[in-house]
Design a protein around this motif. Structure first.
Motif, PDB file in Angstrom:
ATOM      1  N   ARG A   1      28.876 -50.379 -39.127  1.00 28.44           N
ATOM      2  CA  ARG A   1      28.693 -51.079 -37.848  1.00 28.44           C
ATOM      3  C   ARG A   1      28.994 -50.082 -36.725  1.00 28.44           C
ATOM      4  O   ARG A   1      29.993 -49.378 -36.756  1.00 28.44           O
ATOM      5  CB  ARG A   1      29.617 -52.284 -37.743  1.00 28.44           C
ATOM      6  N   VAL A   2      28.120 -50.038 -35.724  1.00 34.00           N
ATOM      7  CA  VAL A   2      28.286 -49.116 -34.605  1.00 34.00           C
ATOM      8  C   VAL A   2      29.436 -49.613 -33.735  1.00 34.00           C
ATOM      9  O   VAL A   2      29.476 -50.780 -33.343  1.00 34.00           O
ATOM     10  CB  VAL A   2      26.989 -49.011 -33.772  1.00 34.00           C
ATOM     11  N   GLY A   3      30.373 -48.722 -33.452  1.00 34.60           N
ATOM     12  CA  GLY A   3      31.545 -49.071 -32.661  1.00 34.60           C
ATOM     13  C   GLY A   3      31.237 -49.132 -31.177  1.00 34.60           C
ATOM     14  O   GLY A   3      30.144 -48.765 -30.734  1.00 34.60           O
ATOM     15  N   PRO A   4      32.208 -49.592 -30.392  1.00 29.28           N
ATOM     16  CA  PRO A   4      31.993 -49.693 -28.948  1.00 29.28           C
ATOM     17  C   PRO A   4      31.795 -48.331 -28.270  1.00 29.28           C
ATOM     18  O   PRO A   4      31.309 -48.266 -27.154  1.00 29.28           O
ATOM     19  CB  PRO A   4      33.256 -50.376 -28.432  1.00 29.28           C
TER      20      PRO A   4
ATOM     21  N   GLU B   1      21.746 -38.980 -41.520  1.00 28.78           N
ATOM     22  CA  GLU B   1      20.656 -39.657 -40.827  1.00 28.78           C
ATOM     23  C   GLU B   1      21.035 -41.122 -40.693  1.00 28.78           C
ATOM     24  O   GLU B   1      21.552 -41.717 -41.627  1.00 28.78           O
ATOM     25  CB  GLU B   1      19.352 -39.534 -41.610  1.00 28.78           C
ATOM     26  N   VAL B   2      20.744 -41.692 -39.532  1.00 29.85           N
ATOM     27  CA  VAL B   2      21.104 -43.085 -39.280  1.00 29.85           C
ATOM     28  C   VAL B   2      19.819 -43.886 -39.082  1.00 29.85           C
ATOM     29  O   VAL B   2      18.944 -43.490 -38.297  1.00 29.85           O
ATOM     30  CB  VAL B   2      22.016 -43.203 -38.043  1.00 29.85           C
ATOM     31  N   PHE B   3      19.732 -45.007 -39.787  1.00 21.56           N
ATOM     32  CA  PHE B   3      18.553 -45.875 -39.741  1.00 21.56           C
ATOM     33  C   PHE B   3      18.955 -47.259 -39.253  1.00 21.56           C
ATOM     34  O   PHE B   3      19.993 -47.787 -39.646  1.00 21.56           O
ATOM     35  CB  PHE B   3      17.928 -46.004 -41.135  1.00 21.56           C
ATOM     36  N   HIS B   4      18.106 -47.828 -38.403  1.00 19.82           N
ATOM     37  CA  HIS B   4      18.294 -49.205 -37.957  1.00 19.82           C
ATOM     38  C   HIS B   4      17.000 -49.948 -38.230  1.00 19.82           C
ATOM     39  O   HIS B   4      15.948 -49.567 -37.714  1.00 19.82           O
ATOM     40  CB  HIS B   4      18.632 -49.248 -36.465  1.00 19.82           C
ATOM     41  N   ARG B   5      17.076 -50.953 -39.072  1.00 18.77           N
ATOM     42  CA  ARG B   5      15.905 -51.750 -39.481  1.00 18.77           C
ATOM     43  C   ARG B   5      14.791 -50.858 -40.028  1.00 18.77           C
ATOM     44  O   ARG B   5      13.622 -51.025 -39.708  1.00 18.77           O
ATOM     45  CB  ARG B   5      15.399 -52.585 -38.327  1.00 18.77           C
TER      46      ARG B   5
ATOM     47  N   LEU C   1      22.655 -49.616 -29.603  1.00 17.57           N
ATOM     48  CA  LEU C   1      22.936 -50.203 -30.917  1.00 17.57           C
ATOM     49  C   LEU C   1      24.402 -50.589 -31.104  1.00 17.57           C
ATOM     50  O   LEU C   1      24.818 -50.872 -32.230  1.00 17.57           O
ATOM     51  CB  LEU C   1      22.523 -49.230 -32.022  1.00 17.57           C
ATOM     52  N   ILE C   2      25.178 -50.613 -30.028  1.00 21.63           N
ATOM     53  CA  ILE C   2      26.592 -50.983 -30.153  1.00 21.63           C
ATOM     54  C   ILE C   2      26.697 -52.340 -30.833  1.00 21.63           C
ATOM     55  O   ILE C   2      25.968 -53.278 -30.514  1.00 21.63           O
ATOM     56  CB  ILE C   2      27.267 -50.993 -28.764  1.00 21.63           C
TER      57      ILE C   2
ATOM     58  N   HIS D   1      22.158 -39.905 -26.671  1.00 24.04           N
ATOM     59  CA  HIS D   1      22.696 -41.174 -27.162  1.00 24.04           C
ATOM     60  C   HIS D   1      23.649 -41.825 -26.169  1.00 24.04           C
ATOM     61  O   HIS D   1      23.983 -42.991 -26.303  1.00 24.04           O
ATOM     62  CB  HIS D   1      23.428 -40.970 -28.489  1.00 24.04           C
ATOM     63  N   MET D   2      24.101 -41.063 -25.181  1.00 23.77           N
ATOM     64  CA  MET D   2      25.110 -41.556 -24.235  1.00 23.77           C
ATOM     65  C   MET D   2      24.470 -42.364 -23.111  1.00 23.77           C
ATOM     66  O   MET D   2      23.367 -42.051 -22.676  1.00 23.77           O
ATOM     67  CB  MET D   2      25.851 -40.374 -23.607  1.00 23.77           C
ATOM     68  N   PRO D   3      25.180 -43.385 -22.611  1.00 21.11           N
ATOM     69  CA  PRO D   3      24.711 -44.038 -21.386  1.00 21.11           C
ATOM     70  C   PRO D   3      24.784 -43.042 -20.229  1.00 21.11           C
ATOM     71  O   PRO D   3      25.536 -42.068 -20.281  1.00 21.11           O
ATOM     72  CB  PRO D   3      25.700 -45.180 -21.165  1.00 21.11           C
ATOM     73  N   SER D   4      24.004 -43.276 -19.184  1.00 18.89           N
ATOM     74  CA  SER D   4      23.935 -42.298 -18.095  1.00 18.89           C
ATOM     75  C   SER D   4      25.297 -42.067 -17.450  1.00 18.89           C
ATOM     76  O   SER D   4      25.619 -40.942 -17.066  1.00 18.89           O
ATOM     77  CB  SER D   4      22.920 -42.742 -17.043  1.00 18.89           C
TER      78      SER D   4
END
Length: 170
Positions: free
Chosen positions: A32-35, A67-71, A52-53, A93-96
């Motif tokens: 599970r992706v953390g905060p 490698e990370v896969f989502h759906r 994907l948090i 991957h970071m928010p602005s």
């Protein structure tokens, strides 16, 4: 018929060449992706897109990559870090807001602090040196720098001089 005869008549015509790339063993892990938009793999944290948090993702772990896969779609790929307790973060991957924060460095903070006064620069330097990692003092230093919007530089410099004399770190 002998096994050699059966092999020659049945198997040999259907043989195909070996793949150009050798087989790479991989194991899969659900996480599970953390905060903080990272997942944990073998005590290292790897970033995924921040959107994907709190989502569940699948990680394919080889001896060289994660490698990370989502759906079923690959959303991230990182070289595997052999160390422990490290964070591997891709800037995209970071928010602005986090990207702007990540662009700060101790030298940049000290340069901005020096524009307000020598005591401000000295105070910020002390704050960053007192922490195990300079980045842990960034929030305090950025807070002091933000005072320039409300107060005159001479007043901020005097406050930092006082902070240095009483050994305050905030």
């Amino acid at each position: 018929a002998s096994r050699a005869d059966l092999f020659a008549t049945l198997d040999r015509p259907n043989l195909q060449p070996l793949p150009a790339e050798p087989y790479v063993f991989a194991r899969w892990k659900r996480a599970r992706v953390g905060p903080d938009y990272h997942i944990e793999v073998d005590r290292c944290w790897y970033s995924v897109p921040f959107s994907l948090i709190r989502q569940v993702v699948d990680a394919r772990i080889t001896h060289r990559t994660v490698e990370v896969f989502h759906r079923g779609m690959r959303v991230a790929s990182h070289l595997r870090d052999p160390g422990r307790r490290s964070h591997i973060t891709a800037p995209e991957h970071m928010p602005s807001a986090h990207r702007r924060y990540a662009q700060w460095s101790p030298a940049r903070i000290l340069s901005s602090a020096a524009k307000l006064g020598p005591s401000v620069a000295a105070f910020c330097d002390i704050v960053m040196q007192d922490r195990p990692h300079p980045e842990q003092g960034f929030r305090t230093c950025l807070g002091i720098l933000s005072l320039a919007r409300s107060f005159e530089p001479q007043r901020i410099d005097a406050a930092c001089r006082r902070g240095i004399s009483i050994k305050a770190r905030s």
